[in-house]
Motif scaffolding. Structure first.
Motif, PDB file in Angstrom:
ATOM      1  N   ILE A  19      31.874 -10.006  51.357  1.00 21.10           N
ATOM      2  CA  ILE A  19      33.049 -10.000  52.115  1.00 21.10           C
ATOM      3  C   ILE A  19      31.927  -8.497  53.094  1.00 21.10           C
ATOM      4  O   ILE A  19      32.740  -8.486  53.928  1.00 21.10           O
ATOM      5  CB  ILE A  19      34.263  -9.213  51.315  1.00 21.10           C
ATOM      6  CG1 ILE A  19      34.271 -10.421  50.128  1.00 21.10           C
ATOM      7  CG2 ILE A  19      35.049  -8.979  52.414  1.00 21.10           C
ATOM      8  CD1 ILE A  19      35.518 -11.203  51.098  1.00 21.10           C
ATOM      9  N   LEU A  57      31.984  -8.613  56.795  1.00 18.79           N
ATOM     10  CA  LEU A  57      32.753  -7.173  57.274  1.00 18.79           C
ATOM     11  C   LEU A  57      31.740  -6.268  58.608  1.00 18.79           C
ATOM     12  O   LEU A  57      31.590  -6.464  59.703  1.00 18.79           O
ATOM     13  CB  LEU A  57      33.631  -6.798  56.801  1.00 18.79           C
ATOM     14  CG  LEU A  57      34.848  -6.906  56.352  1.00 18.79           C
ATOM     15  CD1 LEU A  57      35.664  -6.212  55.489  1.00 18.79           C
ATOM     16  CD2 LEU A  57      35.806  -7.784  57.489  1.00 18.79           C
ATOM     17  N   SER A  77      38.073 -10.479  62.627  1.00 16.64           N
ATOM     18  CA  SER A  77      37.373 -10.031  61.429  1.00 16.64           C
ATOM     19  C   SER A  77      38.978 -10.175  61.041  1.00 16.64           C
ATOM     20  O   SER A  77      38.086 -10.710  59.102  1.00 16.64           O
ATOM     21  CB  SER A  77      37.126  -8.539  61.135  1.00 16.64           C
ATOM     22  OG  SER A  77      36.179  -8.170  62.757  1.00 16.64           O
ATOM     23  N   CYS A  86      37.865 -13.015  57.307  1.00 15.77           N
ATOM     24  CA  CYS A  86      37.610 -12.946  56.573  1.00 15.77           C
ATOM     25  C   CYS A  86      39.154 -12.870  55.246  1.00 15.77           C
ATOM     26  O   CYS A  86      38.529 -13.815  53.577  1.00 15.77           O
ATOM     27  CB  CYS A  86      38.214 -10.837  55.876  1.00 15.77           C
ATOM     28  SG  CYS A  86      37.431 -10.035  54.461  1.00 15.77           S
TER      29      CYS A  86
END
Length: 80
Positions: A50, A54, A67, A71
């Motif tokens: 993760i 990002l 984003s 995610c």
């Protein structure tokens, strides 16, 4: 394995990554067992993925909303 010709297992980094997590968790709890620490390997791997996702979104100058949605899709994607 599988004599006479042998059977080679694919090389994986899971044992080494689990050992790194074990040593990291031992800093905070010196009495943690190896099996307890290794049980956290998928969680730490997931958090690392993760964070990498990002970071790539930030480097590519994606919008915050894009984003975030990306995610969410990554979090909800089934890992088989």
């Amino acid at each position: 394995m599988c004599a006479p010709f042998g059977c080679w297992q694919p090389f994986t980094l899971h044992p080494y990554w689990g050992y790194v997590i074990y040593k990291f968790l031992q800093v905070f709890n010196p009495h943690i067992s190896l099996m307890t620490a290794v049980a956290y390997t998928p969680l730490f791997t997931y958090l690392f993925i993760i964070a990498a996702f990002l970071w790539v979104c930030r480097v590519l100058n994606f919008a915050v909303l894009s984003s975030f949605v990306g995610c969410l899709f990554l979090i909800m994607a089934p890992s088989i």
